[in-house]
Every structure is written in structure tokens, then in C-alpha cells.
Design an enzyme around this catalytic site. Structure first.
Site, PDB file in Angstrom:
ATOM      1  N   GLY A  91      -9.562  11.991  23.015  1.00 38.00           N
ATOM      2  CA  GLY A  91     -10.132  10.648  22.863  1.00 38.00           C
ATOM      3  C   GLY A  91     -11.124  10.626  21.706  1.00 38.00           C
ATOM      4  O   GLY A  91     -11.393  11.661  21.081  1.00 38.00           O
TER       5      GLY A  91
ATOM      6  N   ASP B 277     -15.517  16.598  27.398  1.00 36.23           N
ATOM      7  CA  ASP B 277     -14.548  15.513  27.244  1.00 36.23           C
ATOM      8  C   ASP B 277     -15.213  14.168  27.530  1.00 36.23           C
ATOM      9  O   ASP B 277     -16.222  14.113  28.242  1.00 36.23           O
ATOM     10  CB  ASP B 277     -13.386  15.744  28.239  1.00 36.23           C
ATOM     11  N   GLY B 278     -14.626  13.129  27.002  1.00 32.52           N
ATOM     12  CA  GLY B 278     -15.089  11.773  27.276  1.00 32.52           C
ATOM     13  C   GLY B 278     -14.559  11.285  28.617  1.00 32.52           C
ATOM     14  O   GLY B 278     -13.880  12.027  29.339  1.00 32.52           O
TER      15      GLY B 278
ATOM     16  N   ASP C  41     -13.561   7.252  30.765  1.00 30.48           N
ATOM     17  CA  ASP C  41     -13.511   5.794  30.693  1.00 30.48           C
ATOM     18  C   ASP C  41     -14.564   5.163  31.587  1.00 30.48           C
ATOM     19  O   ASP C  41     -15.108   4.112  31.275  1.00 30.48           O
ATOM     20  CB  ASP C  41     -12.114   5.317  31.090  1.00 30.48           C
TER      21      ASP C  41
ATOM     22  N   LYS D   9     -10.416   8.767  34.033  1.00 20.61           N
ATOM     23  CA  LYS D   9      -9.999   9.268  32.734  1.00 20.61           C
ATOM     24  C   LYS D   9      -8.521   8.952  32.548  1.00 20.61           C
ATOM     25  O   LYS D   9      -7.834   8.595  33.485  1.00 20.61           O
ATOM     26  CB  LYS D   9     -10.222  10.788  32.656  1.00 20.61           C
ATOM     27  N   GLY D  10      -8.088   9.104  31.306  1.00 21.82           N
ATOM     28  CA  GLY D  10      -6.657   8.996  31.068  1.00 21.82           C
ATOM     29  C   GLY D  10      -6.212   7.692  30.464  1.00 21.82           C
ATOM     30  O   GLY D  10      -5.016   7.445  30.359  1.00 21.82           O
TER      31      GLY D  10
ATOM     32  N   GLY E 166      -6.395   7.311  27.550  1.00 14.40           N
ATOM     33  CA  GLY E 166      -5.705   7.865  26.377  1.00 14.40           C
ATOM     34  C   GLY E 166      -4.407   8.552  26.776  1.00 14.40           C
ATOM     35  O   GLY E 166      -3.674   9.047  25.921  1.00 14.40           O
TER      36      GLY E 166
ATOM     37  N   GLU F   9      -5.818  17.231  31.004  1.00  8.84           N
ATOM     38  CA  GLU F   9      -7.288  17.222  31.124  1.00  8.84           C
ATOM     39  C   GLU F   9      -7.701  17.722  32.505  1.00  8.84           C
ATOM     40  O   GLU F   9      -8.594  18.559  32.633  1.00  8.84           O
ATOM     41  CB  GLU F   9      -7.829  15.804  30.906  1.00  8.84           C
TER      42      GLU F   9
ATOM     43  N   LYS G  11     -20.117   3.234  29.665  1.00  8.35           N
ATOM     44  CA  LYS G  11     -19.124   3.840  30.583  1.00  8.35           C
ATOM     45  C   LYS G  11     -19.681   4.064  31.994  1.00  8.35           C
ATOM     46  O   LYS G  11     -18.941   4.434  32.894  1.00  8.35           O
ATOM     47  CB  LYS G  11     -18.650   5.200  30.024  1.00  8.35           C
TER      48      LYS G  11
END
Ligand SMILES: O=C(CO)[C@H](O)[C@H](O)COP(=O)(O)O
Length: 267
Positions: free
Chosen positions: A60, A116-117, A119, A129-130, A132, A138, A156
Site C-alpha cells: 500500500g 504495514d498500513g 484501512d 486491511k486488504g 489493496g 499480509e 484511519k
């Protein structure tokens, strides 16, 4: 230990997004854009990496800032003997270009730190997450990590997963995908305002790195009830590979704010 609570239980939680430290406040002299906040969080998290570590590399735009900074520190000689484990083909390509040596979970089953980022992040550090599309890899790599550091801008932070109106993704096998979609819809038939649909990219089903499809679930009021139970019910459906709720996995959350400051939340 912070476990999955219901949305209602989050209301009095000190880490809730109603916490004044996490809320936008009156205008500051510095007003970072969302992209700048992502970079600030990513660069701060890069300071948590030490030489010799095996590092899970997220996917991401926020994770891309981290990969850039990691490579920079390696090239300067501040970090040595780093091995990266990429969470997507896109991240793999980025890391190769940046000159980060890579490996896999097969060769390095224990990851020292993953960065990691996300959402969405709820007050118990549960994540969505996901968006992306890389949630499966991940979850595998971040689940194998001693430390899982989430890097986000303050937008977020949510009171409740799925509550931002954006989707909670589920990776499914392409075989009989409409049938699997109908099973997911049936699972949430009593949920007011629930809807689900196939993720589409340029008029074709979006395909993950694993050749699978993504179902986007929308919850008008966020995911309700015990999140672990919701997770179990989804994972019991034949055809479902994994979902984007990362429950009780993150160990640290690095939150960048519009005024340029950073809050580090530790479990
Ligand atoms: O889970 C992800 C990809 O599968 C990303 O980490 C998430 O979508 C956040 O993305 P960004 O940093 O671009 O806002």
C-alpha cells in the site's frame, strides 16, 4: 491483552477514536496532507528496525514510504543485514528496485518485525486491511511476526471496524463465486444495511496475487457482535480463503497527526 470487543464496548475506551488526542483539533500552524502523514508514520516506524532483522514488508501507499526509508537507511549504512519478506508482488517489485534483499516465509518462518498500513484501526488494535487486495499474504507474514507495527494517518482510527463506510474485504476462490457471495449474504441477513459485492477492476473481477477474487462487505453501522465469532463464521464457508479483519495481531500502532506529531500506541 486487548481482544475483540463489540462496537458498543469501545465507547469508553481510552484508545477510542473519541480520544481527544486522536481527534482533529483547531487549526495548527502545520497541516499535513494525508500523504505527508503516511510518510511521517512510516519514517517513524523505520526507527524500530535494527540491523540483522528479518522484516515483513507491507503493501500500500503507507508501506511504500516505509520501504523507501528502509532502503535509504540500508544504503547509508545505518542498517545492515536486513532481509525483507514482501507481502505482495507489487511490494516485491518495489523492494527489488530499492535494493532490499528478499526471502520467503519458507526460508525465514520467524519474522522479527512487520510494518504495514491499514484501512481501519479500532481501539483494541483490530484492523481492516486488504483494500489493496493483499490481505492473505499480509495476514500470513504479519501473523508470523514477533512484532507487527501498523502505520497509519489519524483518519484511519475508527470506533468500530467497517464503521467508516468503506468495505471489509474477503478473499474467495473464483470457482462458483456467486454461490460463495450468496452464502456470505446469508450469513449477515439479519444485519441492517449489510451489502456485499464482487470487487471489479476495469470491468473484470479483480484478481489477487493468489489468483483469487475479492468480495467487498459493507456494514452500515460497522461490524457488530463478537468479531472473533464473525471471523469464524466467515472462515467456515467453503470458498472463503481469508478475510481482511486482522484481530488481535498488531502489537504497535504508529499514528501520524495533521500537526506533524506522532502517537505510538503499544499493546
Ligand atoms: O491492506 C493493505 C493492502 O492490502 C493496505 O495496507 C491498506 O489498504 C492501507 O493502504 P494505504 O497505506 O495505501 O492507505
Amino acid at each position: 491483552m486487548r481482544t475483540a470487543m463489540t462496537c458498543a464496548q469501545t465507547l469508553n475506551n481510552p484508545l477510542s477514536s473519541t480520544n481527544p488526542h486522536l481527534l482533529p483539533h483547531k487549526p495548527d500552524p502545520i497541516q499535513l496532507t494525508q500523504e505527508e502523514m503516511k510518510r511521517v508514520a512510516a519514517y517513524r516506524a523505520a526507527d524500530m528496525v535494527v540491523s540483522g532483522m528479518v522484516v515483513g514488508l507491507g503493501t500500500g501507499s503507507t508501506a511504500a514510504h516505509f520501504i523507501h526509508r528502509l532502503a535509504e537507511l540500508m544504503h547509508k549504512g545505518s542498517l545492515k543485514d536486513i532481509i525483507g519478506i514482501p507481502t505482495s508482488l507489487k511490494t516485491e517489485a518495489h523492494a527489488i528496485k530499492a535494493g532490499i534483499p528478499l526471502s520467503t516465509l519458507n526460508s525465514h518462518p520467524i519474522v522479527d518485525i512487520s510494518i504495514d498500513g491499514a484501512d481501519e484501526v479500532d481501539p483494541q488494535f483490530n484492523l481492516v486491511k486488504g483494500r489493496g487486495g493483499s490481505l492473505f499474504r499480509e495476514k500470513m507474514i504479519e501473523g508470523a511476526s514477533r512484532k507487527f507495527v501498523v502505520i497509519v494517518d489519524e483518519t484511519k482510527m475508527v470506533a468500530c471496524l467497517g464503521g467508516s463506510g468503506l468495505s471489509v474485504p474477503v478473499e474467495i476462490v473464483p470457482f462458483s463465486w456467486k454461490y460463495t457471495l450468496s452464502k456470505i449474504e446469508k450469513l449477515f441477513k439479519d444485519e441492517t444495511g449489510f451489502s456485499a459485492r464482487l470487487r471489479v477492476d476495469q470491468e473484470k473481477p479483480f484478481e489477487t496475487d493468489n489468483g483469487n477474487y475479492i468480495i467487498e462487505m459493507f456494514f452500515e453501522k460497522g461490524v457488530s457482535g463478537d468479531l472473533n465469532e464473525v471471523s469464524d463464521r466467515l472462515l467456515r464457508l467453503t470458498g472463503v480463503i481469508e478475510h481482511g479483519m486482522f484481530l488481535d495481531m498488531a502489537t504497535n500502532v504508529v499514528v501520524a497527526k495533521t500537526d506533524g506529531s506522532v502517537i505510538i500506541l503499544n499493546k
